[in-house]
Design a protein around this motif. Sequence first.
Motif, short mmCIF file in Angstrom:
data_model
loop_
_atom_site.label_atom_id
_atom_site.label_comp_id
_atom_site.label_asym_id
_atom_site.label_seq_id
_atom_site.Cartn_x
_atom_site.Cartn_y
_atom_site.Cartn_z
N TYR A 138 0.83 -1.20 0.00
CA TYR A 138 0.00 0.00 0.00
C TYR A 138 0.87 1.26 0.00
O TYR A 138 0.64 2.19 -0.78
CB TYR A 138 -0.91 -0.01 1.23
N GLU A 139 1.89 1.26 0.88
CA GLU A 139 2.76 2.42 0.98
C GLU A 139 3.55 2.65 -0.30
O GLU A 139 3.73 3.79 -0.75
CB GLU A 139 3.70 2.24 2.18
N ALA A 140 3.99 1.54 -0.93
CA ALA A 140 4.72 1.66 -2.19
C ALA A 140 3.80 2.19 -3.29
O ALA A 140 4.21 2.99 -4.14
CB ALA A 140 5.31 0.31 -2.59
N GLY A 141 2.55 1.73 -3.27
CA GLY A 141 1.59 2.21 -4.27
C GLY A 141 1.29 3.68 -4.13
O GLY A 141 1.22 4.42 -5.13
N CYS A 142 1.14 4.14 -2.88
CA CYS A 142 0.90 5.57 -2.64
C CYS A 142 2.08 6.40 -3.10
O CYS A 142 1.91 7.46 -3.72
CB CYS A 142 0.64 5.81 -1.15
N GLU A 143 3.28 5.92 -2.80
CA GLU A 143 4.49 6.64 -3.18
C GLU A 143 4.61 6.73 -4.69
O GLU A 143 4.99 7.78 -5.25
CB GLU A 143 5.71 5.95 -2.59
N LEU A 144 4.30 5.64 -5.39
CA LEU A 144 4.36 5.64 -6.85
C LEU A 144 3.36 6.62 -7.43
O LEU A 144 3.69 7.40 -8.34
CB LEU A 144 4.10 4.24 -7.39
N ALA A 145 2.12 6.61 -6.92
CA ALA A 145 1.10 7.51 -7.43
C ALA A 145 1.51 8.97 -7.23
O ALA A 145 1.32 9.80 -8.11
CB ALA A 145 -0.23 7.23 -6.72
N ARG A 146 2.09 9.26 -6.09
CA ARG A 146 2.54 10.62 -5.82
C ARG A 146 3.66 11.05 -6.76
O ARG A 146 3.67 12.17 -7.28
CB ARG A 146 3.02 10.74 -4.37
#
Length: 231
Positions: A138-146
Amino acid sequence: MNLSSLGFFRSLRKDNHQFAVIGLGRFGRAVCSTLHRLGYEVLATDIDEKNVNQVMSEHIAAHAVQLDSTDSVALKEAGIYEFDTVIVAIGNYIQESIITTLNLKEGGVPHIVAKASSGVHCKLLHRVGADHVVFPEYEAGCELARSLTKPAILDRFDLDPDNSIVEVIVPDEFHGKTIGDLQIRNRYGLNLLAVSQDGKFEINPDPKKRLEKGSAMVVIGCNRDINRLPI
């Protein structure tokens, strides 16, 4: 990480040099490797002998043992309960993850970090005694989206859901202007903490300092105001 995590991290002993990691998938091996590289003693465990052998062959843990972490007796015999901090990295197997966390809590482990695969899993882990829960995917996905939507933001630390510290590329609009001229606090409601200079950051920079495009600056403030920056 945010303010809700501060209590957990404040409770960690600075002199703790031993960690146990249960579950040796990609996440667990990454934790082992990093701790080992930093000079800490790591005991790695997994129910799968192949995973245990892989960790030993890669030399990313001081010790590795095959065991079933849902068996409290096996954990006790391996000395897991004697560790100050144990990381439960078996997030994809919810039942095993929860039972393992419960065993560790009942065994008296002071600090338990557990990997979750869903919101419900997270709640259950907290219920049975996990002190800190992480969502790597989840955290990696948020970071990628940002990074895709705001490529000028190089790094981000969330203080809470509404406020952050961010490292951003100096906008072209700011190039050649002094910090005093920009009036970042008055115009954007943000406080400038640092700017880069020859690969190093200057903390609390002089208001007369001129900013250069392509360099970086660090600001703190409300996310809404950060989004108003011309980046």
